[in-house]
Design a protein around this motif. Structure first.
Motif, mmCIF file in Angstrom:
data_model
loop_
_atom_site.group_PDB
_atom_site.id
_atom_site.type_symbol
_atom_site.label_atom_id
_atom_site.label_comp_id
_atom_site.label_asym_id
_atom_site.label_seq_id
_atom_site.Cartn_x
_atom_site.Cartn_y
_atom_site.Cartn_z
ATOM 1 N N SER A 1 48.203 41.399 32.783
ATOM 2 C CA SER A 1 49.002 41.771 32.190
ATOM 3 C C SER A 1 49.676 39.997 32.212
ATOM 4 O O SER A 1 49.738 39.006 33.468
ATOM 5 C CB SER A 1 50.645 42.206 31.899
ATOM 6 O OG SER A 1 49.690 43.152 31.244
ATOM 7 N N ALA A 2 50.297 39.096 31.362
ATOM 8 C CA ALA A 2 50.572 37.936 31.877
ATOM 9 C C ALA A 2 52.211 38.005 33.037
ATOM 10 O O ALA A 2 52.631 38.892 32.945
ATOM 11 C CB ALA A 2 51.615 37.343 29.987
ATOM 12 N N GLY A 3 51.618 37.900 34.322
ATOM 13 C CA GLY A 3 53.133 36.855 35.320
ATOM 14 C C GLY A 3 53.082 38.582 35.823
ATOM 15 O O GLY A 3 53.540 38.744 36.903
ATOM 16 N N ALA A 4 51.368 39.386 36.273
ATOM 17 C CA ALA A 4 51.893 40.729 37.027
ATOM 18 C C ALA A 4 51.069 40.191 37.780
ATOM 19 O O ALA A 4 50.612 38.982 38.563
ATOM 20 C CB ALA A 4 50.108 41.322 36.092
ATOM 21 N N ASP A 5 51.791 40.877 38.992
ATOM 22 C CA ASP A 5 51.845 40.843 40.633
ATOM 23 C C ASP A 5 50.084 41.192 40.635
ATOM 24 O O ASP A 5 50.147 42.449 41.023
ATOM 25 C CB ASP A 5 53.408 41.178 41.518
ATOM 26 C CG ASP A 5 52.904 40.913 42.820
ATOM 27 O OD1 ASP A 5 51.883 41.298 43.113
ATOM 28 O OD2 ASP A 5 53.914 40.271 43.223
ATOM 29 N N ARG A 6 49.507 40.129 41.543
ATOM 30 C CA ARG A 6 47.910 40.625 41.533
ATOM 31 C C ARG A 6 48.293 41.250 42.761
ATOM 32 O O ARG A 6 46.898 42.494 42.532
ATOM 33 C CB ARG A 6 47.183 39.078 41.050
ATOM 34 C CG ARG A 6 47.006 38.421 39.499
ATOM 35 C CD ARG A 6 46.053 37.324 39.675
ATOM 36 N NE ARG A 6 46.498 36.743 38.482
ATOM 37 C CZ ARG A 6 45.817 37.136 37.863
ATOM 38 N NH1 ARG A 6 44.761 37.214 37.931
ATOM 39 N NH2 ARG A 6 46.660 36.601 36.242
ATOM 40 N N ALA A 7 48.680 40.945 43.496
ATOM 41 C CA ALA A 7 48.658 41.710 45.138
ATOM 42 C C ALA A 7 48.515 43.328 44.720
ATOM 43 O O ALA A 7 48.130 44.725 44.710
ATOM 44 C CB ALA A 7 49.219 41.159 46.241
ATOM 45 N N ALA A 8 49.620 43.715 44.167
ATOM 46 C CA ALA A 8 50.716 44.625 43.503
ATOM 47 C C ALA A 8 49.267 45.388 42.543
ATOM 48 O O ALA A 8 48.895 46.820 42.617
ATOM 49 C CB ALA A 8 51.781 44.843 42.726
ATOM 50 N N LEU A 9 48.583 44.810 41.680
ATOM 51 C CA LEU A 9 47.661 45.764 40.720
ATOM 52 C C LEU A 9 46.749 46.169 41.276
ATOM 53 O O LEU A 9 45.967 47.107 41.493
ATOM 54 C CB LEU A 9 47.026 44.260 40.102
ATOM 55 C CG LEU A 9 46.422 43.940 38.725
ATOM 56 C CD1 LEU A 9 46.699 45.665 37.598
ATOM 57 C CD2 LEU A 9 45.959 43.537 37.997
ATOM 58 N N ARG A 10 46.301 45.001 42.276
ATOM 59 C CA ARG A 10 44.977 45.701 43.317
ATOM 60 C C ARG A 10 45.578 47.235 44.145
ATOM 61 O O ARG A 10 44.718 47.430 44.130
ATOM 62 C CB ARG A 10 44.766 44.369 44.146
ATOM 63 C CG ARG A 10 43.890 43.126 43.508
ATOM 64 C CD ARG A 10 44.019 41.859 44.402
ATOM 65 N NE ARG A 10 43.636 40.866 44.028
ATOM 66 C CZ ARG A 10 44.358 39.616 44.195
ATOM 67 N NH1 ARG A 10 45.446 40.022 45.562
ATOM 68 N NH2 ARG A 10 43.339 38.648 43.460
ATOM 69 N N ALA A 11 45.992 46.746 44.368
ATOM 70 C CA ALA A 11 47.004 48.082 45.266
ATOM 71 C C ALA A 11 47.266 49.220 44.302
ATOM 72 O O ALA A 11 46.402 50.717 44.291
ATOM 73 C CB ALA A 11 48.297 48.499 45.325
ATOM 74 N N ALA A 12 47.332 49.172 43.321
ATOM 75 C CA ALA A 12 47.787 50.318 42.112
ATOM 76 C C ALA A 12 46.000 50.610 41.431
ATOM 77 O O ALA A 12 46.464 52.242 41.226
ATOM 78 C CB ALA A 12 48.481 49.508 40.815
ATOM 79 N N LEU A 13 45.288 49.772 41.713
ATOM 80 C CA LEU A 13 44.235 50.052 40.605
ATOM 81 C C LEU A 13 43.133 51.164 41.888
ATOM 82 O O LEU A 13 42.644 51.619 41.632
ATOM 83 C CB LEU A 13 42.891 49.573 40.612
ATOM 84 C CG LEU A 13 42.823 48.505 39.611
ATOM 85 C CD1 LEU A 13 42.870 46.788 39.726
ATOM 86 C CD2 LEU A 13 43.261 48.613 38.278
ATOM 87 N N ASP A 14 43.405 50.930 43.556
ATOM 88 C CA ASP A 14 42.671 51.696 44.108
ATOM 89 C C ASP A 14 42.746 53.364 43.844
ATOM 90 O O ASP A 14 41.552 53.597 44.229
ATOM 91 C CB ASP A 14 43.495 51.926 45.495
ATOM 92 C CG ASP A 14 43.157 49.969 46.294
ATOM 93 O OD1 ASP A 14 42.140 49.642 46.268
ATOM 94 O OD2 ASP A 14 44.138 49.650 47.182
ATOM 95 N N GLY A 15 43.907 53.704 43.791
ATOM 96 C CA GLY A 15 43.893 55.087 42.768
ATOM 97 C C GLY A 15 43.135 55.707 42.337
ATOM 98 O O GLY A 15 42.684 56.505 42.696
ATOM 99 N N PRO A 16 43.223 54.967 40.770
ATOM 100 C CA PRO A 16 42.408 55.419 40.032
ATOM 101 C C PRO A 16 40.805 55.596 39.904
ATOM 102 O O PRO A 16 39.977 55.965 39.965
ATOM 103 C CB PRO A 16 42.298 54.801 38.627
ATOM 104 C CG PRO A 16 44.282 54.035 39.195
ATOM 105 C CD PRO A 16 44.013 53.991 40.352
ATOM 106 N N LEU A 17 40.326 54.337 41.111
ATOM 107 C CA LEU A 17 39.472 53.618 40.950
ATOM 108 C C LEU A 17 38.796 55.067 42.298
ATOM 109 O O LEU A 17 37.269 55.456 42.423
ATOM 110 C CB LEU A 17 38.972 52.212 41.753
ATOM 111 C CG LEU A 17 39.126 51.214 40.842
ATOM 112 C CD1 LEU A 17 39.185 49.824 42.080
ATOM 113 C CD2 LEU A 17 38.159 51.257 40.272
#
Length: 513
Positions: free
Chosen positions: A432-448
């Motif tokens: 999303s526009a303005g998303a914190d990419r480091a936080a996004l990577r961390a948030a994706l770890d669980g679903p992956l």
């Protein structure tokens, strides 16, 4: 419903019907109920004078708005059917499609004729194209004419009595959906199936008289106006749309997911109930809409063949923790089942009668794999989108909803050829526009991790291509993008920039860009 609308127009002729907006967001009436009634009567008389009658076909290339609605009312009164022309389909496809429908006359506004004529080079840049409309049948101009336009459809037909309205069932509309130029396919709705679909929308949205509704589709206009609610056409510019929402405070809003995302990026505030469909709507998107002020945020599952089929509110969609995409409980009158292959089949009064040139069939084959969970429909992916990896069939739609964590705008799983008949599974994630990419990577770890055997070989951060009238995510273009990005990786490059590859391969080794 169209008959009800025709009576409503004359009952309160001075009330605003279709609303527009200025660049400043100010609301203005584009047409009153009486204006619509007069337009519809004029078009009815003009078409009747041209010999259009019950069972006839009228090609329609008119932008959404008062004139397009009046044309549909006129065609309905005459018992004819409207064949909708989509400038995004391309000239060759339209020629093949209209060869099936054989219109008695093609009604086009000046813009459509410009797309087919002098403005063709400009329109091409916007991925719009029409053949020479005269190739499709006799052409008449609806609305103001420009140089080079066909003769006007004479709405001031004197001495031609309006024919009595046709009150028998029959074909109402032809909508071309798919197929090749050699074998085009078109959905045929009857007057009764169209009425059933609009009645379902009215029962779902519950528009209240006198309070505006925001939306531009036929299935928004007719039920709302028939209920006495004026309809505002959404501004094209996200900046203006934000102002329009603020000034209008609509009781209900229908926007496509791309329109919602662009409006949210501009800081839009919503009111009342918000509905979205035409493309997948994630729980995250509905949650953002609710946080932006909506009382309710609904995702609608609909097909050209059956609109609408099911709906789900944000709270229910967010609470769903199973695999797949919950699209809700079938709406009243809609029957749902799956066949031996897992494909979802739907039926009901609002289902299309048939495909043009084919026999009627009460069941609509959706092309979606699904399961019924306590009576609710849970999609598991398009049958044609199956990815084969290590002799395992993977349906992207079963897992993509889990990737829509906060900060994710869109997410697709696509297959990239591995060169040995196998495919690599790649997740393409658009932040999303303005998303914190480091936080996004961390948030994706669980679903992956929870994807198990369907864990992707790589995850790309990239903008997902869109296509079609509804700007749906383009899987084929996304797969090509993923293949190009993977092919361009540099040996030893482990960076995680915007074009990076995240995630781990199935062997647990960190993927490299």
């Amino acid at each position: 419903m169209l008959d009800t609308l025709a009576h409503t127009l004359r009952r309160h002729p001075d009330r605003p019907a279709v609303l527009g907006t200025t660049r400043a967001g100010d609301v203005r009436a584009k047409a009153t109920l009486g204006d619509l009634a007069d337009l519809a009567d004029g078009y009815t008389a003009a078409l009747h004078a041209r010999g259009v009658a019950r069972g006839g076909t009228v090609g329609v290339a008119v932008r959404p708005g008062p004139r397009a609605l009046a044309v549909m009312l006129a065609v309905h009164r005459l018992g004819a059917r409207a064949a909708v022309l989509d400038p995004g389909a391309g000239p060759d496809a339209l020629r093949a499609r209209l060869a099936l429908a054989r219109p008695d006359v093609v009604l086009a506004d000046a813009t459509a004729q410009a797309v087919a004529g002098w403005a063709r080079p400009l329109a091409h840049r916007a991925r719009l194209a029409l053949p020479d409309l005269a190739e499709l049948g006799p052409v008449a101009t609806v609305g103001p004419r420009l140089p080079g336009c066909a003769p006007a459809l004479d709405t001031d037909v004197r001495g031609v009595a309006l024919p009595p309205p046709v009150d028998e069932d029959g074909d109402a509309v032809i909508v071309f959906t798919s197929g090749t130029t050699s074998r085009p396919r078109a959905v045929v709705h009857t007057r009764s199936s169209l009425a059933a679909g609009m009645a379902t929308v009215a029962g779902l949205v519950r528009p209240e008289a006198g309070r505006p509704v925001l939306g531009g589709t036929f299935f928004v206009l007719v039920p709302s106006l028939a209920s006495g609610a004026p309809v505002a056409l959404p501004a094209r510019s996200p900046h203006v749309l934000v102002r329009q929402l603020r000034r209008l405070t609509p009781q209900a809003t229908y926007l496509t997911p791309p329109q919602l995302r662009r409006a949210l990026a501009e800081g839009a505030r919503f009111h009342g109930r918000v509905w979205t469909g035409s493309a997948p709507a994630s729980a995250e998107l509905l949650t953002r809409v609710k946080r932006a002020g909506a009382d309710e945020a609904w995702g609608v599952y609909a097909l050209t063949e059956l609109f609408p089929a099911a709906a789900v509110e944000q709270a229910d969609k967010t609470a769903f923790t199973g695999e797949g995409d919950l699209v809700g409980t079938p709406l009243p009158g809609v029957a749902a089942k799956t066949d031996a292959s897992g494909e979802l089949l739907l039926s009901g009064p609002a289902a299309r009668d048939r495909y043009l040139g084919e026999d009627p069939d009460p069941w609509v084959a959706t092309g979606d794999r699904a399961r019924l969970d306590g009576g609710r429909i849970v999609l598991e992916g398009r049958r044609k989108d199956m990815i084969l990896r290590h002799a395992e069939n993977i349906y992207p739609g079963l897992y993509e909803p889990t990737l829509h964590v906060p900060g994710v705008e869109l997410a697709l799983l696509v297959g990239v050829p591995a060169g040995d008949g196998d495919e690599r599974l790649v997740a393409v994630v658009q932040p999303s526009a303005g998303a914190d990419r480091a936080a996004l990577r961390a948030a994706l770890d669980g679903p992956l991790e929870r994807m198990g055997a369907a864990r992707p070989d790589a995850v790309l951060l990239a903008d997902i291509p869109l296509s079609g009238r509804s700007l749906k995510p383009d899987r084929a273009a996304t797969a090509r993008l993923a293949a190009a990005r993977l092919a361009s990786r540099l040996p030893g490059d482990r960076s995680l920039a915007d074009r990076s590859v995240l995630g781990r391969s199935r062997t647990g080794e960190r993927s490299r860009r």
